[in-house]
Enzyme design. Structure first.
Site, PDB file in Angstrom:
ATOM      1  N   LYS A 126       0.835  -1.207   0.000  1.00  0.00           N
ATOM      2  CA  LYS A 126       0.000   0.000   0.000  1.00  0.00           C
ATOM      3  C   LYS A 126       0.867   1.255   0.000  1.00  0.00           C
ATOM      4  CE  LYS A 126      -3.840  -0.151   2.100  1.00  0.00           C
ATOM      5  NZ  LYS A 126      -4.937  -0.245   3.093  1.00  0.00           N
ATOM      6  N   ARG A 145      -3.496   2.958   8.447  1.00  0.00           N
ATOM      7  CA  ARG A 145      -3.794   1.706   7.748  1.00  0.00           C
ATOM      8  C   ARG A 145      -2.554   0.820   7.672  1.00  0.00           C
ATOM      9  NH1 ARG A 145      -8.490   2.471   4.179  1.00  0.00           N
ATOM     10  NH2 ARG A 145      -9.099   4.669   4.151  1.00  0.00           N
ATOM     11  N   GLY A 189      -7.886  -7.207   4.426  1.00  0.00           N
ATOM     12  CA  GLY A 189      -8.775  -7.344   5.567  1.00  0.00           C
ATOM     13  C   GLY A 189      -8.205  -8.072   6.761  1.00  0.00           C
ATOM     14  N   MET A 199      -5.431  -7.300   8.590  1.00  0.00           N
ATOM     15  CA  MET A 199      -4.864  -6.452   9.643  1.00  0.00           C
ATOM     16  C   MET A 199      -5.760  -5.237   9.838  1.00  0.00           C
ATOM     17  SD  MET A 199      -0.816  -6.882   8.856  1.00  0.00           S
ATOM     18  CE  MET A 199      -1.008  -6.542   7.124  1.00  0.00           C
ATOM     19  N   ARG A 235      -3.465  -1.706  -6.054  1.00  0.00           N
ATOM     20  CA  ARG A 235      -2.678  -2.925  -5.830  1.00  0.00           C
ATOM     21  C   ARG A 235      -3.106  -3.956  -6.855  1.00  0.00           C
ATOM     22  NH1 ARG A 235      -5.549  -4.671  -0.109  1.00  0.00           N
ATOM     23  NH2 ARG A 235      -7.649  -4.971  -0.933  1.00  0.00           N
ATOM     24  N   HIS A 242     -16.026  -8.287   1.882  1.00  0.00           N
ATOM     25  CA  HIS A 242     -14.989  -9.163   2.442  1.00  0.00           C
ATOM     26  C   HIS A 242     -15.191 -10.599   2.001  1.00  0.00           C
ATOM     27  CE1 HIS A 242     -13.313 -11.821   5.612  1.00  0.00           C
ATOM     28  NE2 HIS A 242     -12.299 -10.990   5.549  1.00  0.00           N
ATOM     29  N   ARG A 248      -0.834 -49.027 -11.896  1.00  0.00           N
ATOM     30  CA  ARG A 248      -0.730 -49.942 -10.749  1.00  0.00           C
ATOM     31  C   ARG A 248      -1.630 -51.147 -11.010  1.00  0.00           C
ATOM     32  NH1 ARG A 248      -1.780 -44.442  -7.602  1.00  0.00           N
ATOM     33  NH2 ARG A 248      -3.168 -44.417  -9.397  1.00  0.00           N
ATOM     34  N   ARG A 306       3.563 -51.084 -13.627  1.00  0.00           N
ATOM     35  CA  ARG A 306       4.213 -51.663 -12.451  1.00  0.00           C
ATOM     36  C   ARG A 306       3.605 -53.024 -12.140  1.00  0.00           C
ATOM     37  NH1 ARG A 306       3.573 -48.599  -6.815  1.00  0.00           N
ATOM     38  NH2 ARG A 306       1.547 -49.644  -6.866  1.00  0.00           N
ATOM     39  N   GLU A 322      12.247 -47.045  -4.077  1.00  0.00           N
ATOM     40  CA  GLU A 322      11.465 -46.714  -2.889  1.00  0.00           C
ATOM     41  C   GLU A 322      12.079 -47.293  -1.618  1.00  0.00           C
ATOM     42  OE1 GLU A 322       7.532 -48.250  -3.711  1.00  0.00           O
ATOM     43  OE2 GLU A 322       8.390 -49.840  -4.931  1.00  0.00           O
ATOM     44  N   SER A 342      12.316 -45.040 -11.191  1.00  0.00           N
ATOM     45  CA  SER A 342      11.126 -44.237 -10.910  1.00  0.00           C
ATOM     46  C   SER A 342      10.949 -44.199  -9.399  1.00  0.00           C
ATOM     47  CB  SER A 342       9.886 -44.836 -11.578  1.00  0.00           C
ATOM     48  OG  SER A 342       8.753 -44.042 -11.300  1.00  0.00           O
ATOM     49  N   GLY A 398       9.365 -44.064  -5.990  1.00  0.00           N
ATOM     50  CA  GLY A 398       8.084 -44.239  -5.313  1.00  0.00           C
ATOM     51  C   GLY A 398       8.151 -43.480  -4.004  1.00  0.00           C
ATOM     52  N   THR A 399       7.720 -42.213  -4.011  1.00  0.00           N
ATOM     53  CA  THR A 399       7.983 -41.337  -2.868  1.00  0.00           C
ATOM     54  C   THR A 399       7.195 -41.721  -1.616  1.00  0.00           C
ATOM     55  OG1 THR A 399       6.369 -39.801  -3.816  1.00  0.00           O
ATOM     56  CG2 THR A 399       8.700 -39.374  -4.256  1.00  0.00           C
ATOM     57  N   ASN A 400       6.039 -42.346  -1.773  1.00  0.00           N
ATOM     58  CA  ASN A 400       5.282 -42.741  -0.574  1.00  0.00           C
ATOM     59  C   ASN A 400       6.068 -43.742   0.274  1.00  0.00           C
ATOM     60  OD1 ASN A 400       3.070 -41.118  -0.870  1.00  0.00           O
ATOM     61  ND2 ASN A 400       1.804 -42.649  -1.873  1.00  0.00           N
ATOM     62  N   ASP A 401       6.493 -44.832  -0.358  1.00  0.00           N
ATOM     63  CA  ASP A 401       7.229 -45.845   0.394  1.00  0.00           C
ATOM     64  C   ASP A 401       8.606 -45.353   0.816  1.00  0.00           C
ATOM     65  OD1 ASP A 401       5.445 -47.900   0.770  1.00  0.00           O
ATOM     66  OD2 ASP A 401       5.933 -48.923  -1.103  1.00  0.00           O
ATOM     67  N   CYS A 455       6.969 -40.806  -9.128  1.00  0.00           N
ATOM     68  CA  CYS A 455       5.553 -41.174  -9.142  1.00  0.00           C
ATOM     69  C   CYS A 455       4.893 -40.798  -7.823  1.00  0.00           C
ATOM     70  CB  CYS A 455       5.387 -42.668  -9.373  1.00  0.00           C
ATOM     71  SG  CYS A 455       6.046 -43.222 -10.959  1.00  0.00           S
ATOM     72  N   TYR A 508      10.980 -36.845 -15.506  1.00  0.00           N
ATOM     73  CA  TYR A 508       9.535 -36.608 -15.550  1.00  0.00           C
ATOM     74  C   TYR A 508       8.936 -36.799 -14.168  1.00  0.00           C
ATOM     75  CZ  TYR A 508       9.027 -41.716 -15.447  1.00  0.00           C
ATOM     76  OH  TYR A 508       9.083 -43.043 -15.077  1.00  0.00           O
TER      77      TYR A 508
END
Length: 885
Positions: free
Chosen positions: A21, A91, A100, A102, A335, A454, A560, A616, A743, A762, A764-767, A829, A849
């Site tokens: 502002k 302000r 809105g 602050m 703004r 608002h 899968r 897989r 994984e 590849s 396997g981020t979960n495991d 993945c 990828y």
């Protein structure tokens, strides 16, 4: 240290120091636009304030006094002057807009003496006392913490006694009475009088605005919008101009383009004889700004010209606040405007066409997470036809949603958090205090307010459907009911809200997903051109893949196969296979499953039209396919024509203490090689079937849960032997690859060796995450929220990659794998593959990828483009700073 800057000293590039502002008020001043004079107390002063135990330090106090003296000399007015009293607004203004969240206080400088002076010099006693009652209420609420409702009740009671319809009906005597009642509230609540010294008012107001940086609603907003807490807020002290000075005065908010649709047309609202808070709070229903063209044509044309210049100058859609005092226009704020995701994309694409921004700039302006909201749901047309519209309002934020009604932010949040309900927040109007309830709501409905209220602004910013200004809607907070058009809603009742049309329906209505519109398609096309990362889909069925292809996925990064076994006829054969005690007994169910699987893979390959498809092999523990309780065991036993006792015995024999670490993934290949052999024959068989149709497919087969080179080598040999055998049987050959899912932490640590026998990686981020942390991804819900709340973890590592731990294992695996095979394809993945923050890290890792659910493909595509553009810019800056000699 310099803490204060007059508007003449600042410019638009000083946002970090002056807040958005302050920087924009300074820029408009220097561009020659009509801006009331003032000065900005910097964000550095805010940080000094907190270091000084929430007190202004001596440097700050001295500089405020000096700046106030300069302002007085410039405008010819002074605090407590008997002839020309100075009145100012205070302000907030953060570097990143937080509308809105602050605090603001207007009319500072009024007291029992200056209100009489103001009445005399303006010849408008009603205006003077209207301004004074506003100061008393705002100061009491913001500075002293007196409930806003306490002041509102005085006004509402007086209006009811006199049968007034609005605040404009209040007479001068009424306002004097209100001022008197408000002053009594100070004595009753605080046991002291309202401060009559304008300087004391000003310093208390500045203190309160700085303190509002850390109020509850501001913290929630920063958390939801990823705004750093260390930035602090600036404070703008500005000479008051009065929109409540009479019928030729007013106040309004306008956008240079429609914030809901992105259409290139002036969009806004104003109220005559009002101050700015009246528009934002939605206390009175404002008029469209287009009507100003009829009532004040010369002033309207002036405003249109200023709006066009500001948009051209800032090269973005602007949100403008203005006040008209006695027929003269003043600009109070410019703004970058909050907009719906749909509008954001349209504005970005249009501005490229208009030559205002480049394609790269347009891509960087869109939040990747917001792209998913563009595919906002609509009500199913057939279901909608069966329902009547029970009320209508203004379509403030598009989309359709169904949920249970709650009337307070607290109740909505509790229903969402504790009962896991979809909630609709219904209010007379919303305020910043409602932010927690608004964040968890599927839709928002208010009886008051317009398109710049608002509720409307915040809902559009969050991509939440909203309908505001619903006629005849009355909310009874005490009895937890709402009524409109002869209908009554109780807390917990179902309501359906169409924020695109502004309509409301009783009960539940089914929603459908929208397709990619032309503007989004254009933007995603640019994103694809600017990306290095490929964006694939996790898809197990032709329906999933079709959806992904609508979003222009590059192919399938993860199919899968276990998800293909849960249809009733397949599940029965899978169960027959699992309970078989030897290879001979497994032959019949394997044959039946082979035919089913080959059909599945044929369907995916047919749709791919040459795009990459990675399949897989079976991953989960076998017990997941079996019945779990006595009733199910009896039902399945009857289907398989075996004794329930025998089935119960087999189920018990297959149970594991920790199945996520047990007999699953490639371990199944070692103990049940015929299962993997069946799947490989189905994969290659489908590809050969298409080869007969002159369609060439290169199958990519992924081995899950590999932990070592020896393990991968053993399973790879099993797979390759089966492929070569099938080639010999069919007298045909195809190119194919066999890779592994990374994984297991051990696989990452030995990736150079694993790469010797793997054609691709590849992640396997979960495991990988659960094995690195020792967390069970199925059980983290019981403690993860508290971990994040307490700051033990910055985010859920199953939603955003843990760069310090899991990320380092990934980095090691990439480097080691590429050391062995420099051109090794590497993917990611799982849902983290569609997380924008994670994609930023994957771009730095140089993976090939990402693969995510179909509906996150557009999100990942844009995030990949932005990550690549940022990376290129960082490299370019590095080279310019450290040139090669």
């Amino acid at each position: 240290m310099k803490y204060i800057y007059t508007f003449e000293e600042g410019n638009k590039n000083m946002r970090r120091l002056l807040g958005g502002k302050g920087a924009n008020l300074a820029q408009m001043t220097n561009l020659g636009f009509p801006v009331p004079s003032g000065f900005t107390i910097s964000t550095e002063a805010c940080n000094a304030f907190y270091k000084n135990h929430n007190q202004l330090n001596d440097d700050n106090l001295d500089q405020i006094k000096e700046a106030l003296d300069q302002l007085s000399q410039k405008v010819g007015k002074r605090f407590d002057s008997p002839s020309a009293p100075l009145l100012v607004s205070v302000r907030s203004g953060a570097a990143i807009s937080m509308p809105g969240m602050m605090d603001t206080i207007l009319n500072i400088g009024l007291n029992d003496q200056t209100v009489a002076v103001l009445a005399k010099i303006t010849a408008n006693e009603r205006f003077a006392y209207d301004s004074y009652r506003r100061l008393l209420a705002m100061f009491g609420n913001v500075v002293e913490g007196i409930s806003e409702a306490t002041f509102d009740m005085v006004i509402e009671n007086l209006k009811q006694q006199n049968h007034y319809q609005s605040d404009l009906d209040l007479t001068t005597d009424d306002l004097k009475q209100i001022v008197s009642e408000f002053k009594k509230i100070y004595m009753n609540e605080l046991h002291r009088e309202f401060p009559q010294d304008p300087t004391e008012q000003l310093l208390a107001a500045i203190n309160s605005v700085f303190e509002s940086w850390n109020n509850h609603r501001a913290k929630i907003y920063r958390r939801e919008n990823n705004i750093p807490s260390f930035l602090g807020t600036a404070v703008n002290v500005q000479m008051m101009v009065f929109g409540n000075a009479g019928k030729d005065s007013g106040t309004g908010v306008a956008f240079t383009r429609d914030p809901a649709t992105g259409e290139k047309q002036l969009f806004g609202e104003y109220l005559l004889n009002a101050q700015g808070e009246d528009v934002v709070a939605g206390i009175r229903t404002p008029q469209p700004i287009s009507t100003l063209k009829e009532t004040m044509p010369h002033l309207y044309e002036q405003f249109v010209a200023i709006a066009a210049k500001l948009e051209f100058y800032y090269r973005d859609m602007q949100d403008l606040e203005f006040t008209i005092e006695n027929g003269k226009l003043y600009m109070l704020q410019a703004r970058d405007g909050k907009r719906t995701p749909t509008a954001a994309v349209k504005i970005a694409v249009d501005m490229v066409d208009e030559g205002l921004v480049s394609r790269q700039e347009a891509l960087m302006r869109i939040k990747p997470e917001s792209v998913q909201a563009i595919l906002y749901p609509e009500f199913d047309e057939q279901e909608l036809a069966k329902n009547d519209i029970v009320a209508s309002g203004l379509p403030a934020s598009p989309g359709a949603a169904t949920g249970r009604v709650y009337f307070t932010a607290e109740a909505a949040k509790a229903a969402h958090d504790e009962k896991h309900q979809a909630v609709i927040l219904v209010r007379q109007d919303t305020s910043p205090e409602d932010i927690e309830g608004m964040v968890v709501s599927e839709a928002i409905v208010t009886s008051r307010g317009g398109m710049t209220s608002h509720a409307a602004v915040v809902a559009r910013g969050m991509g939440t459907p909203a309908t505001v200004g619903v006629n005849h809607l009355q909310v009874d907070y005490q009895h937890k009911t709402a009524s409109f058009s002869g209908h009554q809603l109780h807390e917990g009742d179902w309501l359906s809200v169409d924020g695109t049309q502004g309509n409301i329906y009783i009960g539940q209505i089914k929603t459908t997903d929208m397709a990619v519109n032309e503007n989004l398609s254009t933007l995603l096309g640019w994103a694809k051109q600017e990306s290095r990362l490929g964006v694939y889909a996790n898809a197990d069925t032709p329906a999933d893949f079709s959806q992904a292809l609508k979003f222009d996925a590059d192919g399938i990064g993860l199919a899968r196969t276990e998800h293909m076994f849960f249809k009733p006829e397949r599940l029965l054969e899978m169960r027959r296979l699992i309970i078989a005690e030897n290879a001979e007994a497994r032959k019949l169910p394997l044959k039946r499953l082979l035919d089913m699987q080959q059909g599945d893979f044929y369907g995916l390959y047919k749709l791919s039209e040459g795009r990459s498809v990675t399949i897989r092999l079976l991953d989960p523990p076998l017990h997941e396919f079996l019945p779990h309780d006595e009733k199910e065991i009896h039902e399945v036993a009857a289907q398989l024509d075996i004794e329930p006792a025998y089935l119960a015995q087999r189920v018990d024999a297959l149970k594991e203490l920790n199945p996520m670490l047990g007999h699953r993934g490639d371990r199944l290949a070692v103990t049940f090689p015929d299962i993997y052999q069946m799947q490989v024959r189905a994969i290659i068989g489908a590809a050969l079937q298409l080869l007969d149709e002159n369609v060439i497919i290169e199958p990519h087969i992924m081995i899950p849960l590999t932990g070592s080179k020896a393990e991968m080598s053993w399973v790879r040999e099993l797979v390759v032997k089966q492929i070569e055998q099938l080639f010999d049987e069919r007298n045909a050959r195809l190119q194919y690859t066999v890779g592994t899912m990374m994984e297991m932490p051990r696989a990452c640590l030995t990736a150079d060796k694993v790469a010797e026998v793997s054609d691709f990686f590849s992640f396997g981020t979960n495991d990988l995450t659960q094995l690195t942390f020792g967390f069970s991804r199925d059980d983290v819900g019981s403690f993860m929220p508290e971990y994040i709340k307490q700051g033990i973890l910055p985010a859920d590592p199953f939603q955003t990659v843990d760069v310090e731990g899991v990320g380092q294992l990934m980095k090691m695996a990439v480097e080691k794998g590429r050391f062995t095979k420099p051109r090794l394809p590497i993917g990611v993945c799982g849902e983290i593959g569609g997380d924008p923050k994670s994609i930023e890290f994957f771009e730095q890792l140089d993976v090939s990828y990402v693969s995510c659910s179909p509906f996150r493909v557009p999100v990942a595509r844009l995030a990949a483009a932005q990550a690549h553009l940022r990376n290129k810019r960082a490299v370019s800056q590095s080279v310019s700073v450290n040139p090669v000699r």
